[in-house]
Every structure is written in structure tokens, then in C-alpha cells.
Design a protein around this motif. Structure first.
Motif, PDB file in Angstrom:
ATOM      1  N   ARG A  23      41.033 -78.027 -61.599  1.00 31.13           N
ATOM      2  CA  ARG A  23      41.777 -77.300 -62.631  1.00 31.13           C
ATOM      3  C   ARG A  23      43.111 -76.818 -62.056  1.00 31.13           C
ATOM      4  N   GLN A  65      45.277 -75.169 -64.129  1.00 38.26           N
ATOM      5  CA  GLN A  65      45.648 -74.009 -64.926  1.00 38.26           C
ATOM      6  C   GLN A  65      44.475 -73.039 -65.011  1.00 38.26           C
ATOM      7  N   GLU A  91      42.726 -71.672 -67.352  1.00 36.63           N
ATOM      8  CA  GLU A  91      41.653 -71.857 -68.327  1.00 36.63           C
ATOM      9  C   GLU A  91      40.466 -72.587 -67.692  1.00 36.63           C
ATOM     10  N   GLY A  92      39.286 -71.984 -67.796  1.00 38.14           N
ATOM     11  CA  GLY A  92      38.068 -72.575 -67.256  1.00 38.14           C
ATOM     12  C   GLY A  92      37.795 -72.248 -65.803  1.00 38.14           C
ATOM     13  N   THR A  93      38.727 -71.590 -65.122  1.00 36.18           N
ATOM     14  CA  THR A  93      38.501 -71.237 -63.721  1.00 36.18           C
ATOM     15  C   THR A  93      37.595 -70.008 -63.630  1.00 36.18           C
ATOM     16  N   ASP A 144      49.361 -79.842 -65.713  1.00 37.75           N
ATOM     17  CA  ASP A 144      47.909 -79.824 -65.890  1.00 37.75           C
ATOM     18  C   ASP A 144      47.346 -81.234 -65.747  1.00 37.75           C
TER      19      ASP A 144
END
Length: 285
Positions: free
Chosen positions: A46, A48, A50-52, A86
Motif C-alpha cells: 500500500r 497510500q 487507506e487500508g493500512t 498509488d
């Protein structure tokens, strides 16, 4: 004309390490574990946030454009500086414990790079369908590069960073009453004490990937010098390094090169070799 978009930043990848299998969801025998209160490991790379799964006292995740060059000339204050970079399609390091690739030589599958800012969007896939064993996506090698990593991250000695971070984790541990959080902090403190794991920080995985799949350039404000062509490959050159085993993150730095469509037409019209000369008359004896 060539457009070069330089990018850099911290990425995250939460994946089990040897001798655990690649799809181990929590981490058992390797040094990577999903801490109490964290979701399962998923191997996704990842770029970015988001989702980390952020951990306290670690650098923030986010890869952005840091330079724009037109035919090698830097463009100061270009509107794309700071644009988000991304990887699309939930890419993973596809090593499979040496079945596909050895440690440090894992391909990123799939590879679909995107740069976006407000209405602007530039993206292209390596291929529309990736094929095993993904040779085109494997890094060209693993090299030590402490100078490059220090220049990119500002960190000269990760072990020193870890010692300071361990103090912060231990301080938080003394003030935390939630049992799940305490267990997670205690596990991090133990890992941060093992500074031998910081020794891989200077190593970089070197990638050079030609993007030939489908893509798009949505540029309503004409931030680039004309539309780009999909008839010629784009080139993504970058390295991944600066691995932080506590943050489960590393640093990426590289360049995406694209060619405007008008330039591509000129290049196609101009042959690389000079035109043939008229045949000479045969030499008389």
C-alpha cells in the motif's frame, strides 16, 4: 519530449516472514506478527494510508510526486508536485517462500501505477493480464545503498531510531490500562530491542518495469504538455528499501516516464538511421 514524474514516500506491507508460509494470517515463527487488536496480515503493498494499519510512533504512510521534469528540466512549483502515487488492484509481493522468487527478488503482482491530484488522473498497468512466473515484474537485483536510503529518508541509523521509539513504546506501556493494547505494546518493545533486525534497512530492491497495458490520462486542466500516448511503453524505475520491521513499512523512490502523443508521432515519423545513399557507379579497373 519526455515527462518524468519523480515520486517518493513510505509504503506499508504486512506480510509474514520465513519460516512462516506466505499466506500465514497472524505470524507464528517469523519476526512479523499481527499484534493483538490488529487485523490479519494480507501481504498487500500500500502506497497510500487507506487500508493500512498504522502503529504509534512510526512514520506516516504516503507516496507522492516530488519532482516534475520536462526533457530533464525541473519544473518548479508544478501543479502535480504532491500528487498521490498509488498501486491499484491490491498488489502483493509474490514470492511464495521461494517458489516464485527468493527473498528480496519478489515481483509485485499486479503492477498498475496511478498518479492522481484533484481531477487529474494518470494510470497504466504493466499488462492487462499478468502471467506466471512474472519475470518482467521481478527486481533486477538487491543492493546495499545506505547513502541513497539516508538521503531519501533522513535516517542514518535505524537502530538509533528504534532505541528512541522503544522509549516511547515503553512510556506508553506504563500508562496503558487496556489489556489488549498492553500486550501489543509489550510485543513491540521486545522487537525493538532486537536491533539486529534493523540491519536490512540500507538494502534496496531495484525495479525497472515497462508499462504496456491499458491506461488513461484524464487531464482537464492540461497539467501535462498534451495527451500522452498508449502506443509506446511507459517506464517505471524505482527502488524499495529502508525496511522498518516494527512499522512493517519501507521507503520507495523512483520515476515514471511518459511520452506525450505529439512527441511520439514525431519520433515515429523520424527514422533512427540516416536514409540510404544512392549507389555508387562500379569502380573501373
Amino acid at each position: 519530449m519526455t515527462v518524468s514524474l519523480g515520486f517518493a514516500g513510505w509504503f506499508q506491507c504486512r506480510l509474514a516472514t520465513d519460516p512462516d508460509p506466505a499466506d500465514e494470517p497472524r505470524g507464528v515463527s517469523g519476526y512479523v506478527h499481527a499484534l493483538p487488536g490488529e487485523p490479519d496480515l494480507d501481504r498487500v503493498v500500500r502506497f497510500q494510508p487507506e487500508g493500512t494499519v498504522p502503529r504509534r510512533f512510526c512514520p506516516p504512510i504516503g507516496v507522492t510526486v516530488h519532482s516534475v521534469r520536462l526533457d530533464g528540466r525541473p519544473q518548479a512549483d508544478h501543479p502535480l508536485l504532491g500528487a498521490a502515487v498509488d498501486l491499484l488492484g491490491t498488489p502483493v509481493f509474490e514470492g511464495r517462500n521461494g517458489i516464485v522468487a527468493d527473498d528480496g527478488f519478489e515481483p509485485i503482482v499486479p503492477f498498475h501505477l496511478q498518479i492522481s491530484a484533484d481531477e487529474f488522473r494518470l494510470r497504466r498497468a504493466h499488462r492487462d493480464r499478468e502471467e506466471f512466473p512474472f519475470d518482467d515484474l521481478k527486481p533486477t537485483g538487491v543492493q546495499p545503498g545506505l547513502t541513497d536510503v539516508v538521503d531519501a529518508t533522513g535516517i542514518a541509523d535505524l537502530a538509533d531510531v528504534w532505541r528512541h521509539r522503544k522509549d516511547q513504546v515503553d512510556e506508553a506501556l506504563t500508562h496503558t490500562t487496556d489489556e489488549t493494547a498492553r500486550t501489543a505494546l509489550a510485543e513491540r518493545s521486545a522487537l525493538l530491542a532486537n536491533t539486529r533486525l534493523a540491519a536490512i534497512f540500507p538494502f534496496r530492491m531495484l525495479y525497472s518495469i515497462a508499462l504496456t497495458g491499458s491506461g488513461e490520462c484524464h487531464d482537464p486542466r492540461a497539467l501535462l504538455p498534451g495527451p500522452v500516448t498508449l502506443n509506446r511503453p511507459w517506464l517505471a524505475d524505482f527502488w524499495l528499501g529502508g525496511w522498518d520491521a516494527d512499522a512493517l513499512s519501507g521507503f520507495v523512490k523512483g520515476t515514471l516516464q511518459v511520452v506525450p502523443a505529439s512527441t511520439a508521432r514525431v519520433a515515429e515519423a523520424e527514422p533512427f538511421a540516416p536514409p540510404p545513399t544512392a549507389p555508387r557507379a562500379p569502380r573501373r579497373p
